[in-house]
Scaffold this active site. Structure first.
Site, mmCIF file in Angstrom:
data_model
loop_
_atom_site.group_PDB
_atom_site.id
_atom_site.type_symbol
_atom_site.label_atom_id
_atom_site.label_comp_id
_atom_site.label_asym_id
_atom_site.label_seq_id
_atom_site.Cartn_x
_atom_site.Cartn_y
_atom_site.Cartn_z
ATOM 1 C CB ALA A 66 -0.888 -0.013 1.233
ATOM 2 N N GLY A 111 0.566 -5.019 0.935
ATOM 3 C CA GLY A 111 -0.647 -5.071 0.103
ATOM 4 C C GLY A 111 -0.399 -5.674 -1.271
ATOM 5 C CD GLU A 114 -2.274 -7.682 2.923
ATOM 6 O OE1 GLU A 114 -2.038 -6.514 2.535
ATOM 7 O OE2 GLU A 114 -2.728 -7.945 4.046
ATOM 8 C CD GLU A 134 1.681 -5.676 5.703
ATOM 9 O OE1 GLU A 134 2.586 -6.509 5.892
ATOM 10 O OE2 GLU A 134 0.885 -5.742 4.751
HETATM 11 N N1 DAK Z 1 4.595 3.191 -0.735
HETATM 12 C C1 DAK Z 1 4.980 4.364 -1.269
HETATM 13 N N2 DAK Z 1 6.141 4.524 -1.947
HETATM 14 C C2 DAK Z 1 6.930 3.447 -2.061
HETATM 15 C C3 DAK Z 1 6.607 2.203 -1.496
HETATM 16 C C4 DAK Z 1 5.364 2.087 -0.807
HETATM 17 N N3 DAK Z 1 4.943 0.955 -0.273
HETATM 18 N N4 DAK Z 1 7.614 1.342 -1.757
HETATM 19 C C5 DAK Z 1 8.532 2.039 -2.457
HETATM 20 N N5 DAK Z 1 8.134 3.302 -2.630
HETATM 21 C C6 DAK Z 1 8.831 4.377 -3.341
HETATM 22 C C7 DAK Z 1 10.038 4.860 -2.543
HETATM 23 O O1 DAK Z 1 9.634 5.767 -1.564
HETATM 24 C C8 DAK Z 1 10.871 5.490 -3.641
HETATM 25 O O2 DAK Z 1 10.320 6.745 -3.970
HETATM 26 P P1 DAK Z 1 11.246 8.089 -4.010
HETATM 27 O O3 DAK Z 1 11.853 8.201 -2.676
HETATM 28 O O4 DAK Z 1 12.240 7.778 -5.110
HETATM 29 O O5 DAK Z 1 10.264 9.176 -4.346
HETATM 30 C C9 DAK Z 1 10.632 4.588 -4.824
HETATM 31 O O6 DAK Z 1 9.410 3.893 -4.538
HETATM 32 C C10 DAK Z 1 11.723 3.548 -5.024
HETATM 33 O O7 DAK Z 1 11.914 2.877 -3.797
HETATM 34 P P2 DAK Z 1 13.347 2.696 -3.121
HETATM 35 O O8 DAK Z 1 14.270 3.789 -3.489
HETATM 36 O O9 DAK Z 1 13.119 2.451 -1.680
HETATM 37 O O10 DAK Z 1 13.846 1.358 -3.842
HETATM 38 P P3 DAK Z 1 14.849 0.266 -3.283
HETATM 39 O O11 DAK Z 1 15.136 -0.652 -4.426
HETATM 40 O O12 DAK Z 1 15.992 0.907 -2.555
HETATM 41 O O13 DAK Z 1 14.007 -0.537 -2.186
HETATM 42 C C11 DAK Z 1 12.028 -1.680 -1.331
HETATM 43 C C12 DAK Z 1 12.891 -1.278 -2.580
HETATM 44 C C13 DAK Z 1 10.786 -2.380 -1.861
HETATM 45 C C14 DAK Z 1 12.828 -2.671 -0.475
HETATM 46 C C15 DAK Z 1 11.714 -0.397 -0.526
HETATM 47 O O14 DAK Z 1 11.189 0.586 -1.414
HETATM 48 C C16 DAK Z 1 10.731 -0.636 0.572
HETATM 49 O O15 DAK Z 1 11.061 -1.168 1.636
HETATM 50 N N6 DAK Z 1 9.465 -0.238 0.323
HETATM 51 C C17 DAK Z 1 8.417 -0.326 1.299
HETATM 52 C C18 DAK Z 1 7.947 -1.749 1.373
HETATM 53 C C19 DAK Z 1 6.874 -1.922 2.395
HETATM 54 O O16 DAK Z 1 7.080 -1.666 3.610
HETATM 55 N N7 DAK Z 1 5.697 -2.353 1.944
HETATM 56 C C20 DAK Z 1 4.611 -2.598 2.780
HETATM 57 C C21 DAK Z 1 3.779 -1.383 2.824
HETATM 58 S S1 DAK Z 1 2.633 -1.555 4.135
HETATM 59 C C22 DAK Z 1 -4.503 -1.121 5.583
HETATM 60 C C23 DAK Z 1 -4.443 -2.286 4.887
HETATM 61 C C24 DAK Z 1 -3.298 -2.651 4.296
HETATM 62 C C25 DAK Z 1 -2.176 -1.884 4.404
HETATM 63 C C26 DAK Z 1 -2.233 -0.702 5.097
HETATM 64 C C27 DAK Z 1 -3.390 -0.320 5.687
HETATM 65 N N8 DAK Z 1 -5.671 -0.754 6.258
HETATM 66 C C28 DAK Z 1 -6.641 -1.769 6.433
HETATM 67 C C29 DAK Z 1 -5.914 0.546 6.706
HETATM 68 C C30 DAK Z 1 -1.008 -2.336 3.770
HETATM 69 C C31 DAK Z 1 0.160 -1.950 4.199
HETATM 70 C C32 DAK Z 1 1.311 -2.166 3.403
HETATM 71 O O17 DAK Z 1 1.301 -2.699 2.312
#
Ligand code: DAK
Length: 259
Positions: A66, A111, A114, A134
């Site tokens: 997400a 997400g 998921e 998460e």
């Molecule tokens: N959201 C927004 N931007 C994202 C992103 C994300 N999940 N993942 C990556 N990006 C963006 C980065 O911020 C970066 O943008 P800039 O800084 O260049 O503007 C760009 O994509 C490239 O990412 P990186 O520079 O970080 O790339 P790397 O190759 O160094 O790293 C990575 C890749 C996938 C390991 C890293 O980007 C990372 O850790 N990303 C976050 C992964 C993550 O934590 N995903 C889970 C998100 S939490 C809900 C239900 C569901 C959810 C939430 C609420 N409710 C019921 C309310 C779900 C939650 C999730 O999915």
């Protein structure tokens, strides 16, 4: 509706849906959910489409979760809305009456994983990475990751992945049964198409019945065995059944009308 975050293409009865925010690693925001829902309820349901592939654009990500930047400042109400939107579209995909394959071409996190798990079958490229990170953000998975991951890989491994937030590689995902096949990135879409074509040539009515019966196994309050009896019985009144049995008896290939 104009799709600004998703690309769509229909070829050989297959609808390919490509999440298209590569600079954000195809992170799922509200607009993506709205477009995905519109696509599944308007485009994917047409007779022109017999199966769906969901994938991500670029070489790095299926979807990295997400959109953290979007939901970081949400209040409780907005969080609930985000959850409801996501849950709704994932349920539409999971119970869709035509086959839906996730072609995971890179990161499938949070997400993103998921979404892949809501699809009927998952294929991965060898650079794919899977995880539910998460807990590192201070939330539990909100789009049924705790449920579908446990269904797919079992309780022990699911709890490990959910509690550590660790990322696993494609070959481990294959060993765990999280994905059905691992191929190179170049082969990913053709493998998904090949698999989908082997489903599409079967009776659409029977395939829809299979999806419904398997889903019943995982749905509280519904007896899957009874669902199977019902679906099996219904087939005897269909043109597909007449065509399938006639084709067998006349030693020819069936050409199912899908009715
Ligand atoms: N959201 C927004 N931007 C994202 C992103 C994300 N999940 N993942 C990556 N990006 C963006 C980065 O911020 C970066 O943008 P800039 O800084 O260049 O503007 C760009 O994509 C490239 O990412 P990186 O520079 O970080 O790339 P790397 O190759 O160094 O790293 C990575 C890749 C996938 C390991 C890293 O980007 C990372 O850790 N990303 C976050 C992964 C993550 O934590 N995903 C889970 C998100 S939490 C809900 C239900 C569901 C959810 C939430 C609420 N409710 C019921 C309310 C779900 C939650 C999730 O999915």
């Amino acid at each position: 509706m104009n799709y600004e975050n998703i690309l769509t293409e229909i070829k050989d009865s297959i609808l390919t849906v490509t999440l298209n925010r590569p600079k954000q690693l195809n992170a799922l925001n509200k607009a993506v959910f709205a477009e995905l829902e519109h696509i599944m309820t308007n485009l994917a349901v047409t007779d022109e489409v017999k199966g769906v592939i969901i994938t991500g654009s670029g070489e790095k990500a299926f979807a990295a979760g997400a959109d953290i930047k979007e939901f970081a400042h949400f209040n409780v109400e907005e969080g609930k809305e985000l959850s409801a939107d996501g849950q709704q579209i994932f349920k539409i995909i999971e119970t869709f009456n035509k086959p839906v394959i996730a072609a995971v071409n890179g990161f499938a996190l949070g997400g993103g994983l998921e979404l892949a798990m809501a699809c009927h079958i998952r294929l991965a490229s060898d650079n794919a990475r899977f995880g539910q990170p998460e807990v590192s953000l201070g939330v539990t998975p909100g789009y049924a990751g705790t449920q579908r991951l446990t269904q797919l890989v079992g309780k022990g491994k699911s709890l490990e992945l959910l509690m550590t937030g660790a990322m696993i590689k494609a070959d481990e995902a294959l060993n765990l049964g999280l994905v059905n096949y691992v191929v190179t990135q170049d082969e990913l879409i053709s493998k998904a198409e090949e698999l989908l074509k082997s489903v599409i040539k079967q009776s659409p009515v029977a395939v829809a019945g299979v999806i419904k019966c398997v889903d019943a196994y995982y749905t509280d309050g519904i007896d899957g065995f009874n669902t199977e009896v019902e679906e099996f019985g219904k087939c005897f009144g269909t043109e597909d059944f007449k065509e399938g049995t006639d084709a067998f008896m006349n030693k020819r290939k069936a050409d199912f009308p899908g009715k």
